[in-house]
Scaffold this motif. Structure first.
Motif, PDB file in Angstrom:
ATOM      1  N   MET A  36      38.875  43.253  19.743  1.00 43.32           N
ATOM      2  CA  MET A  36      40.151  42.886  19.223  1.00 43.32           C
ATOM      3  C   MET A  36      40.929  43.897  19.497  1.00 43.32           C
ATOM      4  O   MET A  36      41.075  45.055  20.593  1.00 43.32           O
ATOM      5  CB  MET A  36      40.227  42.944  18.075  1.00 43.32           C
ATOM      6  N   TYR A  37      42.608  42.903  20.222  1.00 46.25           N
ATOM      7  CA  TYR A  37      43.790  43.808  20.750  1.00 46.25           C
ATOM      8  C   TYR A  37      44.232  44.924  20.165  1.00 46.25           C
ATOM      9  O   TYR A  37      44.099  44.951  19.016  1.00 46.25           O
ATOM     10  CB  TYR A  37      44.518  43.133  20.387  1.00 46.25           C
ATOM     11  N   SER A  38      44.366  46.033  20.751  1.00 44.37           N
ATOM     12  CA  SER A  38      45.128  47.490  20.024  1.00 44.37           C
ATOM     13  C   SER A  38      45.735  48.100  21.588  1.00 44.37           C
ATOM     14  O   SER A  38      45.634  47.590  21.616  1.00 44.37           O
ATOM     15  CB  SER A  38      43.391  48.154  19.411  1.00 44.37           C
ATOM     16  N   TRP A 192      57.599  38.562  28.727  1.00 42.25           N
ATOM     17  CA  TRP A 192      56.783  37.787  29.206  1.00 42.25           C
ATOM     18  C   TRP A 192      55.777  37.797  28.408  1.00 42.25           C
ATOM     19  O   TRP A 192      54.365  37.579  28.445  1.00 42.25           O
ATOM     20  CB  TRP A 192      56.601  38.501  30.573  1.00 42.25           C
ATOM     21  N   HIS A 193      55.068  39.104  27.748  1.00 42.69           N
ATOM     22  CA  HIS A 193      54.340  38.345  26.739  1.00 42.69           C
ATOM     23  C   HIS A 193      53.589  37.204  25.630  1.00 42.69           C
ATOM     24  O   HIS A 193      52.395  37.530  24.424  1.00 42.69           O
ATOM     25  CB  HIS A 193      53.730  40.168  25.516  1.00 42.69           C
ATOM     26  N   GLY A 194      55.203  36.542  25.693  1.00 42.24           N
ATOM     27  CA  GLY A 194      55.018  35.370  24.611  1.00 42.24           C
ATOM     28  C   GLY A 194      53.789  34.581  24.317  1.00 42.24           C
ATOM     29  O   GLY A 194      53.495  34.354  23.560  1.00 42.24           O
ATOM     30  N   ASP A 315      40.456  31.047  23.224  1.00 34.63           N
ATOM     31  CA  ASP A 315      40.833  30.404  23.975  1.00 34.63           C
ATOM     32  C   ASP A 315      41.816  30.755  25.443  1.00 34.63           C
ATOM     33  O   ASP A 315      41.732  30.025  26.439  1.00 34.63           O
ATOM     34  CB  ASP A 315      41.666  29.587  22.951  1.00 34.63           C
ATOM     35  N   TYR A 316      42.519  31.407  24.834  1.00 35.59           N
ATOM     36  CA  TYR A 316      43.475  32.517  25.570  1.00 35.59           C
ATOM     37  C   TYR A 316      42.813  32.460  27.031  1.00 35.59           C
ATOM     38  O   TYR A 316      43.676  32.625  28.153  1.00 35.59           O
ATOM     39  CB  TYR A 316      44.515  33.141  24.741  1.00 35.59           C
ATOM     40  N   LYS A 317      42.083  33.432  26.686  1.00 36.80           N
ATOM     41  CA  LYS A 317      41.698  33.375  27.601  1.00 36.80           C
ATOM     42  C   LYS A 317      40.514  32.671  28.542  1.00 36.80           C
ATOM     43  O   LYS A 317      39.785  33.389  30.095  1.00 36.80           O
ATOM     44  CB  LYS A 317      40.037  34.778  27.440  1.00 36.80           C
ATOM     45  N   GLY A 318      40.731  31.654  28.542  1.00 37.76           N
ATOM     46  CA  GLY A 318      39.463  30.681  29.590  1.00 37.76           C
ATOM     47  C   GLY A 318      38.500  30.447  29.121  1.00 37.76           C
ATOM     48  O   GLY A 318      37.796  29.548  30.488  1.00 37.76           O
TER      49      GLY A 318
HETATM   50  C1  HEM Z   1      49.014  40.175  28.510  1.00 37.68           C
HETATM   51  C2  HEM Z   1      51.923  42.405  31.512  1.00 37.68           C
HETATM   52  C3  HEM Z   1      52.169  46.317  29.247  1.00 37.68           C
HETATM   53  C4  HEM Z   1      49.002  43.826  26.374  1.00 37.68           C
HETATM   54  C5  HEM Z   1      50.363  40.311  29.514  1.00 37.68           C
HETATM   55  C6  HEM Z   1      50.353  39.239  30.486  1.00 37.68           C
HETATM   56  C7  HEM Z   1      51.326  39.719  31.482  1.00 37.68           C
HETATM   57  C8  HEM Z   1      51.608  41.250  31.132  1.00 37.68           C
HETATM   58  C9  HEM Z   1      52.286  39.565  32.956  1.00 37.68           C
HETATM   59  C10 HEM Z   1      49.960  37.941  30.766  1.00 37.68           C
HETATM   60  C11 HEM Z   1      50.802  37.071  29.379  1.00 37.68           C
HETATM   61  C12 HEM Z   1      50.862  35.550  29.854  1.00 37.68           C
HETATM   62  O1  HEM Z   1      49.719  35.029  29.281  1.00 37.68           O
HETATM   63  O2  HEM Z   1      51.401  34.597  30.546  1.00 37.68           O
HETATM   64  C13 HEM Z   1      52.386  43.322  31.314  1.00 37.68           C
HETATM   65  C14 HEM Z   1      53.393  44.329  32.373  1.00 37.68           C
HETATM   66  C15 HEM Z   1      53.641  45.773  31.241  1.00 37.68           C
HETATM   67  C16 HEM Z   1      52.168  45.679  29.398  1.00 37.68           C
HETATM   68  C17 HEM Z   1      54.466  44.885  33.057  1.00 37.68           C
HETATM   69  C18 HEM Z   1      54.082  46.768  31.931  1.00 37.68           C
HETATM   70  C19 HEM Z   1      55.195  47.496  31.371  1.00 37.68           C
HETATM   71  C20 HEM Z   1      51.488  46.349  28.097  1.00 37.68           C
HETATM   72  C21 HEM Z   1      50.657  47.156  26.998  1.00 37.68           C
HETATM   73  C22 HEM Z   1      50.206  46.909  26.458  1.00 37.68           C
HETATM   74  C23 HEM Z   1      49.879  44.942  26.318  1.00 37.68           C
HETATM   75  C24 HEM Z   1      50.932  48.743  27.130  1.00 37.68           C
HETATM   76  C25 HEM Z   1      49.537  46.919  25.476  1.00 37.68           C
HETATM   77  C26 HEM Z   1      48.924  47.872  23.987  1.00 37.68           C
HETATM   78  C27 HEM Z   1      48.413  42.971  26.109  1.00 37.68           C
HETATM   79  C28 HEM Z   1      47.824  41.703  25.333  1.00 37.68           C
HETATM   80  C29 HEM Z   1      47.683  41.141  26.957  1.00 37.68           C
HETATM   81  C30 HEM Z   1      48.967  40.794  28.411  1.00 37.68           C
HETATM   82  C31 HEM Z   1      46.481  42.324  24.920  1.00 37.68           C
HETATM   83  C32 HEM Z   1      47.031  39.081  26.607  1.00 37.68           C
HETATM   84  C33 HEM Z   1      45.570  39.931  27.529  1.00 37.68           C
HETATM   85  C34 HEM Z   1      44.480  39.079  27.222  1.00 37.68           C
HETATM   86  O3  HEM Z   1      43.953  38.835  26.436  1.00 37.68           O
HETATM   87  O4  HEM Z   1      43.525  38.791  27.823  1.00 37.68           O
HETATM   88  N1  HEM Z   1      50.951  41.172  29.672  1.00 37.68           N
HETATM   89  N2  HEM Z   1      51.988  43.936  30.429  1.00 37.68           N
HETATM   90  N3  HEM Z   1      50.813  45.184  28.057  1.00 37.68           N
HETATM   91  N4  HEM Z   1      49.617  42.330  27.380  1.00 37.68           N
HETATM   92 FE1  HEM Z   1      50.616  43.199  29.089  1.00 37.68          FE
END
Ligand code: HEM
Length: 343
Positions: A36-38, A192-194, A315-318
């Motif tokens: 799970m995410y953390s 961007w995390h929307g 779903d999100y990860k495809g």
């Molecule tokens: C996903 C960028 C830092 C947690 C993403 C996505 C981007 C991104 C572009 C894809 C979102 C989409 O679906 O369009 C960044 C950038 C970071 C950053 C530029 C640093 C400045 C972090 C940090 C965390 C985090 C520190 C943690 C706790 C996540 C998670 C996802 C995600 C959980 C979903 C990933 C998955 O399930 O494949 N991030 N992120 N991110 N990010 Fe970040």
């Protein structure tokens, strides 16, 4: 020891494979049988020899082939590299950081010589020997961030810190798991995390942002992310979805071992000295299921993780189209033995 760089492809005939030594250093990201995410962040410090932590900027046998693939992506679509005008100081910060780390970690392959602001950079694997003036863009063939990230494995974002938030104001993004720099440029951390499910609700992004706003220079931090990709394709961008999306429907019990890949991102975050921006490095590692099952504890754990994954993450990860076929195939390697946390 000098790295033997492989000739291989991440498209067309997909000849990418890991050597047995590279499989042993693969960052299998699961420390238990479910996921799970953390806010899974820890200090980015050096680790043992023959691991991906031997150097803080990791270079491996795929370096030359990855740089060739990046050049192909940029030729087709120059917008995979973008930097807003106020990011020039952060660009030079990044060039310095990546040159210093690569030269320190791999002196047989990279050499940086500084004489005041006259710098000489030698990159032997790519046949580059350039002398330039640090701070003077006209002395390099590209902008400094583009120049150095055409010579460094992984994707890179530089985020600017202002108004209590982080802003994606520069990036070199050619090996992404289905997100677009061109779409995200100029967005802030929450924007961007929307699209990410569940993590907002459980406060992951609030805590992560707070942590990053206080990131100190000289104390980089890291975390893992993971997904799965069909075929060893680095460029799984929304821009190219028609090229790789349909691959998800091609997985059969006969081809799982070769086609289905675990894709792990070692993400490191570095406070930059002059600009106070943060460099976000997304270093991608790919391993197919045939390679994964050569390590019995991974073969046992991975189907368990896949089986118990929350539906929103599937779903999100495809993963929807090939998850069950992959679990069935992997389950023949799971003898049901209990696993210990942390391995
Ligand atoms: C996903 C960028 C830092 C947690 C993403 C996505 C981007 C991104 C572009 C894809 C979102 C989409 O679906 O369009 C960044 C950038 C970071 C950053 C530029 C640093 C400045 C972090 C940090 C965390 C985090 C520190 C943690 C706790 C996540 C998670 C996802 C995600 C959980 C979903 C990933 C998955 O399930 O494949 N991030 N992120 N991110 N990010 Fe970040």
């Amino acid at each position: 020891m000098a790295i033997a760089f492989k000739q291989e492809t991440f498209r067309d005939d997909f000849s990418y494979r890991n050597s047995p030594e590279n499989i042993r250093r693969f960052p299998f990201p699961f420390d238990r049988d479910e996921y799970m995410y953390s806010v899974n962040m820890e200090p980015h410090v050096k680790g043992q020899k023959n691991t991906i932590y031997e150097s803080l900027i990791d270079v491996d046998e795929h370096y030359v082939a990855e740089m060739r693939d990046r050049a192909l992506v940029l030729k087709e679509d120059p917008l995979r590299y973008q930097a807003l005008p106020h990011m020039m100081s952060a660009q030079w910060d990044t060039l310095e950081l990546l040159m210093e780390e690569q030269a320190a970690g791999y002196p047989e392959h990279f050499t940086l010589t500084k004489n005041g602001d006259q710098w000489r950079w030698i990159n032997r694997p790519l046949g580059i020997d350039d002398t330039f003036t640090f701070g003077d863009t006209s002395t390099l063939p590209y902008e400094p961030f583009e120049y150095i990230t055409r010579q460094a494995q992984g994707d890179f974002c530089i985020v600017d810190q202002r108004d209590g938030n982080l802003w994606m104001d520069a990036g070199m993004v050619t090996t992404q798991a289905d997100w677009s720099l061109d779409f995200d440029i100029g967005m802030n951390f929450m924007e961007w995390h929307g699209p990410v499910p569940l993590a907002h609700q459980i406060g992951v992004f609030d805590r992560a942002l707070k942590f990053l706003l206080n990131l100190q220079q000289g104390k980089p931090t890291r975390r893992f992310n993971w997904t799965m990709t069909i075929n060893p394709r680095l460029d799984t961008s929304p821009e190219n979805y028609p090229k790789w999306g349909p691959d998800r429907t091609t997985v059969t019990p006969e081809n799982v071992g070769e086609k289905v890949h675990l894709r792990v991102e070692l993400q490191s975050l570095w406070r930059l000295p002059r600009s106070n921006a943060i460099l976000f490095v997304i270093r991608c590692y790919l391993m197919n299921m045939d390679e994964l099952v050569t390590v019995p504890k991974w073969a046992r754990r991975f189907p368990r993780v896949l089986r118990t994954l929350p539906p929103e993450l599937i779903d999100y990860k495809g993963l929807t189209r090939f998850r069950e076929t992959t679990i069935d195939w992997l389950s023949t390697y799971d003898d049901g033995a209990p696993t210990s946390p942390g391995i």
